[in-house]
Design a protein around this motif. Structure first.
Motif, PDB file in Angstrom:
ATOM      1  N   CYS A  10       4.639   1.610   7.421  1.00 22.50           N
ATOM      2  CA  CYS A  10       4.563   2.632   8.232  1.00 22.50           C
ATOM      3  C   CYS A  10       3.554   2.434   9.234  1.00 22.50           C
ATOM      4  O   CYS A  10       3.877   3.083  10.480  1.00 22.50           O
ATOM      5  CB  CYS A  10       4.413   3.844   7.002  1.00 22.50           C
ATOM      6  SG  CYS A  10       5.681   4.751   6.233  1.00 22.50           S
ATOM      7  N   TYR A  35       0.653  -1.123   0.207  1.00 19.67           N
ATOM      8  CA  TYR A  35      -0.261  -0.097   0.080  1.00 19.67           C
ATOM      9  C   TYR A  35       0.495   1.124  -0.004  1.00 19.67           C
ATOM     10  O   TYR A  35       1.807   1.125   0.504  1.00 19.67           O
ATOM     11  CB  TYR A  35      -1.244   0.374   1.374  1.00 19.67           C
ATOM     12  CG  TYR A  35      -1.616  -1.514   1.374  1.00 19.67           C
ATOM     13  CD1 TYR A  35      -3.089  -1.350   0.996  1.00 19.67           C
ATOM     14  CD2 TYR A  35      -0.739  -2.882   1.954  1.00 19.67           C
ATOM     15  CE1 TYR A  35      -3.811  -2.429   1.310  1.00 19.67           C
ATOM     16  CE2 TYR A  35      -1.324  -3.232   2.091  1.00 19.67           C
ATOM     17  CZ  TYR A  35      -2.802  -3.342   2.141  1.00 19.67           C
ATOM     18  OH  TYR A  35      -3.733  -4.858   2.058  1.00 19.67           O
ATOM     19  N   GLY A  36       0.328   2.242  -0.427  1.00 23.59           N
ATOM     20  CA  GLY A  36       0.519   3.104  -0.042  1.00 23.59           C
ATOM     21  C   GLY A  36       1.980   3.616  -1.414  1.00 23.59           C
ATOM     22  O   GLY A  36       2.106   3.947  -2.594  1.00 23.59           O
ATOM     23  N   CYS A  37       3.789   4.900  -1.306  1.00 21.81           N
ATOM     24  CA  CYS A  37       3.928   5.593  -1.717  1.00 21.81           C
ATOM     25  C   CYS A  37       5.499   4.303  -2.525  1.00 21.81           C
ATOM     26  O   CYS A  37       4.949   3.462  -2.448  1.00 21.81           O
ATOM     27  CB  CYS A  37       4.351   6.829  -1.026  1.00 21.81           C
ATOM     28  SG  CYS A  37       6.327   6.284   0.144  1.00 21.81           S
ATOM     29  N   ILE A  56       2.252  12.272   9.105  1.00 23.55           N
ATOM     30  CA  ILE A  56       3.368  11.221  10.719  1.00 23.55           C
ATOM     31  C   ILE A  56       4.164  10.948   9.524  1.00 23.55           C
ATOM     32  O   ILE A  56       4.930  10.296  10.739  1.00 23.55           O
ATOM     33  CB  ILE A  56       1.677  10.230  10.353  1.00 23.55           C
ATOM     34  CG1 ILE A  56       2.629   9.542  11.238  1.00 23.55           C
ATOM     35  CG2 ILE A  56       2.286   9.451   8.836  1.00 23.55           C
ATOM     36  CD1 ILE A  56       0.646   9.108  12.456  1.00 23.55           C
ATOM     37  N   VAL A  57       4.928  11.598   8.540  1.00 23.79           N
ATOM     38  CA  VAL A  57       5.524  10.627   7.656  1.00 23.79           C
ATOM     39  C   VAL A  57       7.073  10.825   8.357  1.00 23.79           C
ATOM     40  O   VAL A  57       8.095   9.462   8.471  1.00 23.79           O
ATOM     41  CB  VAL A  57       5.947  10.716   6.167  1.00 23.79           C
ATOM     42  CG1 VAL A  57       7.845  10.353   6.299  1.00 23.79           C
ATOM     43  CG2 VAL A  57       5.454  10.638   5.423  1.00 23.79           C
ATOM     44  N   THR A  94       6.756   7.659  11.211  1.00 23.57           N
ATOM     45  CA  THR A  94       6.949   6.414  10.541  1.00 23.57           C
ATOM     46  C   THR A  94       9.029   6.039   9.573  1.00 23.57           C
ATOM     47  O   THR A  94       8.818   4.793  10.026  1.00 23.57           O
ATOM     48  CB  THR A  94       5.511   5.852   9.837  1.00 23.57           C
ATOM     49  OG1 THR A  94       5.824   6.732   8.884  1.00 23.57           O
ATOM     50  CG2 THR A  94       4.535   6.406  10.596  1.00 23.57           C
ATOM     51  N   ARG A  95       8.828   7.399   9.597  1.00 26.73           N
ATOM     52  CA  ARG A  95      10.118   7.036   8.549  1.00 26.73           C
ATOM     53  C   ARG A  95      11.993   7.665   9.268  1.00 26.73           C
ATOM     54  O   ARG A  95      12.425   7.795   8.863  1.00 26.73           O
ATOM     55  CB  ARG A  95      10.178   7.981   7.433  1.00 26.73           C
ATOM     56  CG  ARG A  95       9.108   6.727   6.576  1.00 26.73           C
ATOM     57  CD  ARG A  95       9.216   5.455   5.782  1.00 26.73           C
ATOM     58  NE  ARG A  95       8.239   4.596   5.045  1.00 26.73           N
ATOM     59  CZ  ARG A  95       9.133   3.502   4.383  1.00 26.73           C
ATOM     60  NH1 ARG A  95       9.763   3.431   4.280  1.00 26.73           N
ATOM     61  NH2 ARG A  95       7.579   3.568   3.521  1.00 26.73           N
ATOM     62  N   THR A 144       2.320  -1.737   4.410  1.00 19.93           N
ATOM     63  CA  THR A 144       1.656  -0.553   4.883  1.00 19.93           C
ATOM     64  C   THR A 144       2.258   1.119   4.758  1.00 19.93           C
ATOM     65  O   THR A 144       2.649   0.974   5.150  1.00 19.93           O
ATOM     66  CB  THR A 144       0.929  -1.042   6.583  1.00 19.93           C
ATOM     67  OG1 THR A 144       1.777  -0.567   6.665  1.00 19.93           O
ATOM     68  CG2 THR A 144      -0.110  -3.020   6.023  1.00 19.93           C
ATOM     69  N   CYS A 145       0.761   1.495   4.111  1.00 21.81           N
ATOM     70  CA  CYS A 145       0.781   3.091   4.421  1.00 21.81           C
ATOM     71  C   CYS A 145      -0.019   3.744   5.530  1.00 21.81           C
ATOM     72  O   CYS A 145      -1.258   3.442   5.408  1.00 21.81           O
ATOM     73  CB  CYS A 145       0.405   2.829   3.298  1.00 21.81           C
ATOM     74  SG  CYS A 145      -0.167   5.481   2.772  1.00 21.81           S
ATOM     75  N   ALA A 146       0.434   4.714   6.260  1.00 17.80           N
ATOM     76  CA  ALA A 146      -0.204   5.813   7.386  1.00 17.80           C
ATOM     77  C   ALA A 146      -0.989   6.821   6.738  1.00 17.80           C
ATOM     78  O   ALA A 146      -1.316   7.594   7.835  1.00 17.80           O
ATOM     79  CB  ALA A 146       0.606   5.325   8.103  1.00 17.80           C
ATOM     80  N   ILE A 147      -0.634   7.167   5.938  1.00 21.29           N
ATOM     81  CA  ILE A 147      -0.463   8.539   5.629  1.00 21.29           C
ATOM     82  C   ILE A 147      -2.099   9.115   5.322  1.00 21.29           C
ATOM     83  O   ILE A 147      -1.789  10.259   6.690  1.00 21.29           O
ATOM     84  CB  ILE A 147      -0.127   8.869   3.913  1.00 21.29           C
ATOM     85  CG1 ILE A 147       0.004  10.182   3.336  1.00 21.29           C
ATOM     86  CG2 ILE A 147      -1.316   8.577   3.342  1.00 21.29           C
ATOM     87  CD1 ILE A 147       1.322  10.333   3.645  1.00 21.29           C
ATOM     88  N   GLN A 192      11.490  11.350   0.722  1.00 23.75           N
ATOM     89  CA  GLN A 192      10.409  11.389   1.465  1.00 23.75           C
ATOM     90  C   GLN A 192      10.648  12.640   0.658  1.00 23.75           C
ATOM     91  O   GLN A 192      10.067  13.870   0.495  1.00 23.75           O
ATOM     92  CB  GLN A 192      10.722  11.049   2.895  1.00 23.75           C
ATOM     93  CG  GLN A 192       9.615  10.344   2.875  1.00 23.75           C
ATOM     94  CD  GLN A 192       9.785   8.965   2.812  1.00 23.75           C
ATOM     95  OE1 GLN A 192      10.555   8.670   3.045  1.00 23.75           O
ATOM     96  NE2 GLN A 192       8.126   8.496   2.374  1.00 23.75           N
ATOM     97  N   ASN A 210       7.538   2.323  -0.602  1.00 21.43           N
ATOM     98  CA  ASN A 210       6.784   1.452  -0.004  1.00 21.43           C
ATOM     99  C   ASN A 210       7.213   0.637  -0.883  1.00 21.43           C
ATOM    100  O   ASN A 210       7.280  -1.038  -0.776  1.00 21.43           O
ATOM    101  CB  ASN A 210       5.429   1.701  -0.039  1.00 21.43           C
ATOM    102  CG  ASN A 210       5.601   1.558   1.983  1.00 21.43           C
ATOM    103  OD1 ASN A 210       6.530   1.616   2.925  1.00 21.43           O
ATOM    104  ND2 ASN A 210       3.951   1.383   2.342  1.00 21.43           N
TER     105      ASN A 210
HETATM  106 FE1  SF4 Z   1       4.884   6.306   1.944  1.00 21.94          FE
HETATM  107 FE2  SF4 Z   1       4.179   8.263   3.744  1.00 21.94          FE
HETATM  108 FE3  SF4 Z   1       2.135   6.141   3.495  1.00 21.94          FE
HETATM  109 FE4  SF4 Z   1       4.719   6.369   4.372  1.00 21.94          FE
HETATM  110  S1  SF4 Z   1       2.800   6.853   5.893  1.00 21.94           S
HETATM  111  S2  SF4 Z   1       4.129   4.297   2.936  1.00 21.94           S
HETATM  112  S3  SF4 Z   1       5.862   7.423   3.546  1.00 21.94           S
HETATM  113  S4  SF4 Z   1       3.243   8.115   1.672  1.00 21.94           S
END
Ligand code: SF4
Ligand code: 5AD
Length: 503
Positions: A141, A69-71, A225-226, A229-230, A106-109, A261, A74
């Motif tokens: 994330c 999921y996500g960017c 949140i990045v 999480t990163r 997973t993605c938390a955005i 990022q 990921n």
């Molecule tokens: Fe990518 Fe941001 Fe989603 Fe993490 S929260 S997967 S860095 S888009």
């Protein structure tokens, strides 16, 4: 079904731990508060990643399935995860039902990204019931949030393993622990780890490749949140990035995407050398790879040296993703973006002057807490002025633990939805106007595959990343082709082959 540590702890203390914080006494559980800290420690780079002989046997005869999921960060992490699993002897399974190991990256955005994951995790209960030896893991994330880990502990007992974005290199040991332990295995470091080089990667296809140049983010935009999480910004050493790009060129890849990022902050964490993103691109442009892209840029760190390097063109394509988020200086201030509308527009003016035919794209959030009609109108007028080729648009989603989540939000959801709709209409009109200018032109297209709707039609991308459809033979996939544009739609171009270019 596995027990969790909860039962064991119960016996020991007579108390039942209900939260990730309680579990942290026994496991490494996440904390967004800890993740906010930015220490001065030097980042070490490890070049000695290996998978032991014993671990290389573990996956023999077994299959894995990674759902991402996500960017793009990921997506690329999933390539590393797959690379590690393959070195452990696992083979991929297209069908999730047939896999022995399932990992959700997973993605938390935004909240809806998380809801999707929880929905899918719920469906996994049935698979786990059918195959008790199945290992179900959650990474990425969402695993960095204690709220998520608590929820999984409480309501998703089918999960065997949770590991964080800084723990990917630990996958072999964690998977082994999950196989042989009766308890849910949790390892999430809230503080970022060092940089681990030389992890195997299973890249998808052999035309386009992602290359990480840095990890983490120190910008702390109030909605995002990045940075939690990163972790903090950590740049890969230039020689490691260059070596990877050279290797990809040797393997015949046609396009690379440099990932971070906030790529414009590249090198700011080096203590021994003065070396920034412009310097890196200046070296990458001399490597024999036809196209180089990068994402994501933060307008604040986009300096003149970088613009100057990009103006050389060549393999540095004339397309820049430059998220603005809002056209109102007042909203930008509350978002802590650290630039104003005027500063952004000045940057766009400089970029357009230095790079003719540059194509700009953006990310835009509507309905940030307290956004007024006038402030939203400023976003519309900025979009009209910049004339983006496209933009990803979002309704603001509160993320627990971020400063914006506690700001008073008096904008009703109906208003936010109407703003999103209006913004998308404006973007679509401008996108079509921009594309219409390309009718009659001949553009270089990198052929990516066949069209999803018609097997006789090929799909490819221009240097500016526009999707082009044209009739052609599938032997052209992975090649550069000149396409004469005959018909422009809002988000796609249609054309016919002019001549084949040798690259
Ligand atoms: Fe990518 Fe941001 Fe989603 Fe993490 S929260 S997967 S860095 S888009
Ligand atoms: N709500 C809505 N959109 C968000 N983004 C980041 N955080 C949020 C949030 N809390 C958007 C930003 C960013 C893109 C990747 O996602 O526009 O650039």
């Amino acid at each position: 079904m596995k027990e969790t540590k909860e039962a064991t702890v119960d016996l020991k203390s007579g108390k039942s731990p209900k939260t990730a914080a309680d579990f942290a006494k026994y496991f490494q559980a996440p904390s967004l508060k800890d993740a906010k800290q930015r220490g001065k420690e030097e980042i070490k780079v490890h070049y000695d990643f290996t998978i032991s002989e014993e671990m290389r046997e573990i996956g023999k005869g077994k299959r894995y399935h990674v759902r991402t999921y996500g960017c793009q960060m990921n997506e690329h992490d999933s390539e590393t995860i797959s690379g590690i699993l393959e070195q452990m002897g696992y083979t991929p399974s297209e069908e999730i039902e047939e896999a022995d190991v399932i990992l959700f990256n997973t993605c938390a955005i935004r909240e809806n990204a998380e809801d999707k994951v929880f929905g899918e995790l719920g469906h996994m209960k049935r698979l786990k019931h059918n195959n008790p030896n199945l290992i179900l893991g959650v990474c990425g994330c969402m695993s960095q949030e204690e709220k998520v880990v608590n929820k999984i502990l409480k309501s998703y007992q089918q999960v065997d393993l949770i590991f964080g974005t800084h723990n990917i290199h630990r996958l072999p040991e964690l998977l082994r622990d999950a196989m042989f332990s009766k308890e849910m295995v949790i390892e999430v470091w809230s503080k970022e780890g060092d940089i681990v080089e030389n992890m195997p990667k299973l890249r998808e296809g052999n035309t386009k490749a992602w290359v990480n140049i840095m990890y983490g983010c120190d910008k702390f935009c109030t909605y995002c949140i990045v940075p939690y999480t990163r972790g903090k910004e950590r740049s890969r050493r230039p020689e490691d990035v260059i070596a990877e790009v050279r290797d990809l060129a040797r393997q015949g890849f046609k396009e690379i995407m440099l990932l971070g990022q906030n790529v414009n902050a590249y090198g700011k964490d080096f203590e021994d050398i003065k070396y920034g993103f412009g310097d890196l691109l200046d070296e990458v442009r001399k490597i024999d790879i036809p196209r180089v892209r990068f994402t994501t840029s933060h307008p604040r760190d986009f300096d003149d040296h970088l613009i100057e390097v990009l103006s050389h063109g060549g393999n540095l394509v004339e397309q820049i993703h430059l998220p603005v988020q809002s056209g109102s200086s007042e909203v930008l201030k509350r978002m802590a973006r650290k630039y104003t509308r005027e500063h952004y527009l000045e940057l766009v003016r400089k970029i357009k002057a230095a790079i003719p035919n540059v194509s700009l794209s953006s990310d835009i959030i509507v309905g940030f807490p307290g956004e007024t009609d006038e402030q939203f109108e400023e976003t519309i007028s900025l979009v009209e002025e910049v004339r983006y080729d496209f933009a990803y648009t979002f309704i603001y989603s509160p993320r627990e633990g971020t400063p914006a989540a506690v700001m008073e939000d008096n904008v009703p959801m109906e208003v936010k939805k109407a703003r999103l709709h209006r913004l998308n209409e404006v973007l679509a009109r401008i996108g079509l106007e921009q594309n219409k200018k390309l009718e009659g032109k001949t553009l270089e297209v990198l052929v990516e595959g066949v069209s999803r709707t018609n097997e006789e039609v090929l799909a490819g991308r221009t240097r500016t990343n526009k999707l082009v459809h044209f009739k052609g033979d599938s032997s052209l996939i992975g090649q550069y082709v000149d396409v004469h544009i005959t018909d422009a739609k809002t988000w796609t171009l249609h054309g016919e082959i002019a001549t084949k270019i040798e690259v």
